[in-house]
Scaffold this active site. Structure first.
Site, PDB file in Angstrom:
ATOM      1  CB  SER A  41     -49.409 -19.814 -16.913  1.00  0.00           C
ATOM      2  OG  SER A  41     -48.859 -20.873 -17.526  1.00  0.00           O
TER       3      SER A  41
ATOM      4  CB  SER B  68     -53.082 -23.692 -17.389  1.00  0.00           C
ATOM      5  OG  SER B  68     -53.133 -22.424 -16.938  1.00  0.00           O
TER       6      SER B  68
ATOM      7  CG  ASP C 218     -53.143 -22.545 -13.302  1.00  0.00           C
ATOM      8  OD1 ASP C 218     -53.156 -21.377 -14.079  1.00  0.00           O
ATOM      9  OD2 ASP C 218     -53.491 -23.508 -13.513  1.00  0.00           O
TER      10      ASP C 218
END
Length: 353
Positions: free
Chosen positions: A241, A279, A281
């Site tokens: 992230s 991840s 984001d």
């Protein structure tokens, strides 16, 4: 309890110290998020030198550091593998009503509770019966014993109360103490840009990032793969992230701020993000101006460009200021070798000096 950030994070160079200046737009006086008037940043670092490397970073716009404060805001979810508390109401109403706090994944819920405590405990808040705390996170479990959830209410309140308007501490500090990015030690980074905005005039945009994502570090278009430049690369988790907070002092509405937030997520590609499946984001964009929205969509291009450039530089600052950290289970995340970066950029002819 809070501790000062380790020394090396304050002595390593920022990108511009090395002649690495992404883009062409001018930066603000400190080249950090706090160049935007009315925005303060504070950190609490939790680092015992062994198993704990975590903390809290507080982005505190003055307009929401009081009961019933509101600021227009927008959100971009580049990939939703995360625990961004307060996201649905932010999207629904296009505003925030608390500071934006960042921390480690399993501490996010305690941080949100502490943020509510801070807000309803303010003078004049006796009538508050609903509140939407905004808390972002990245997973610092590679270097920190994340299951201990060591962040307390005292840590959160200390970060908020310490928030200041001067230069922003970067690297292994606050919510970036235990993060890993692009094969190197990640952390907190910041940058700003000043643009001429149609109908408004000179406008400042600032960015703060909490970097903890995978990919290949890319500096001004030059790849710097960790497995090529580190003598003993250490395996690191994929994904994990990135949180981006954008502030601007122009009177944008929530929809326009959502568009600006998307450009901030796009900016991660410039430094080599692979946007991995694990991840999360996210970018939160807020406008400190409470004037009626008066910016036409066709005039937004300078701000879009500013967001791309500032995110790129903020990510580089987060890595360049971070230092090698040994943490939980003996895991090690190595700092970026700055001399190697400079040499590669020099050979590619991309340095500004």
């Amino acid at each position: 309890m809070p501790s000062d950030p380790p020394g090396p994070s304050s002595t390593r160079a920022r990108a511009r110290d090395l002649g690495i200046a992404p883009g062409t737009l001018p930066a603000g006086p400190t080249n950090t998020l706090t160049d935007v008037p009315g925005v303060r940043v504070g950190h609490t670092t939790v680092d015992d030198g062994g198993d704990l490397h975590t903390g809290v970073t507080a982005v505190v716009p003055e307009a929401v550091d009081r009961p019933d404060g509101r600021l227009r805001a927008g959100l971009c979810v580049g990939n939703g593998f995360g625990k961004l508390i307060g996201a649905t109401q932010l999207l629904e109403l296009g505003e925030i009503e608390t500071p934006v706090l960042l921390t480690g994944t399993l501490s996010a819920f305690r941080v949100a509770d502490a943020l509510v405590t801070h807000m309803i405990g303010m003078p004049g808040a006796h009538h508050v019966r609903t509140l939407n705390p905004v808390v972002g996170e990245t997973n610092d479990g590679f270097l920190s014993d994340i299951r201990r959830r060591p962040v307390t209410e005292d840590h959160v309140l200390a970060a908020i109360r310490s928030a200041g308007s001067g230069p922003v501490a970067e690297g292994c500090v606050g919510a970036g103490t235990g993060t890993v990015a692009l094969g190197f030690k990640g952390g907190i980074g910041s940058a700003s840009r000043v643009v001429e905005l149609g109908g408004v005039g000179l406008t400042t945009l600032g960015v703060l990032v909490q970097t903890n994502f995978s990919g290949t570090l890319t500096v001004l278009g030059v790849p710097v793969p960790a497995d090529e430049v580190l003598a003993h690369p250490t395996p690191h988790p994929d994904g994990n992230s990135c949180m981006v907070v954008v502030a601007v002092d122009a009177p944008l509405d929530g929809r326009q701020l959502g568009r600006l937030a998307r450009r901030a997520v796009f900016g991660l590609a410039r430094v080599g993000s692979d946007y991995a499946t694990g991840s999360g984001d996210y970018a939160v964009a807020l406008a400190t101006s409470t004037e009626p929205s008066q910016v036409r969509d066709e005039d937004l291009d300078p701000l879009f460009r500013a967001a791309l450039e500032a995110v790129e530089e903020a990510v580089l600052n987060s890595l360049f200021r971070a230092h090698t950290t040994r943490g939980h289970h003996g895991h090690v995340s190595h700092e970026v070798p700055l001399e190697v970066v400079v040499e590669r950029c020099r050979r590619a002819g991309v340095l500004s000096r």
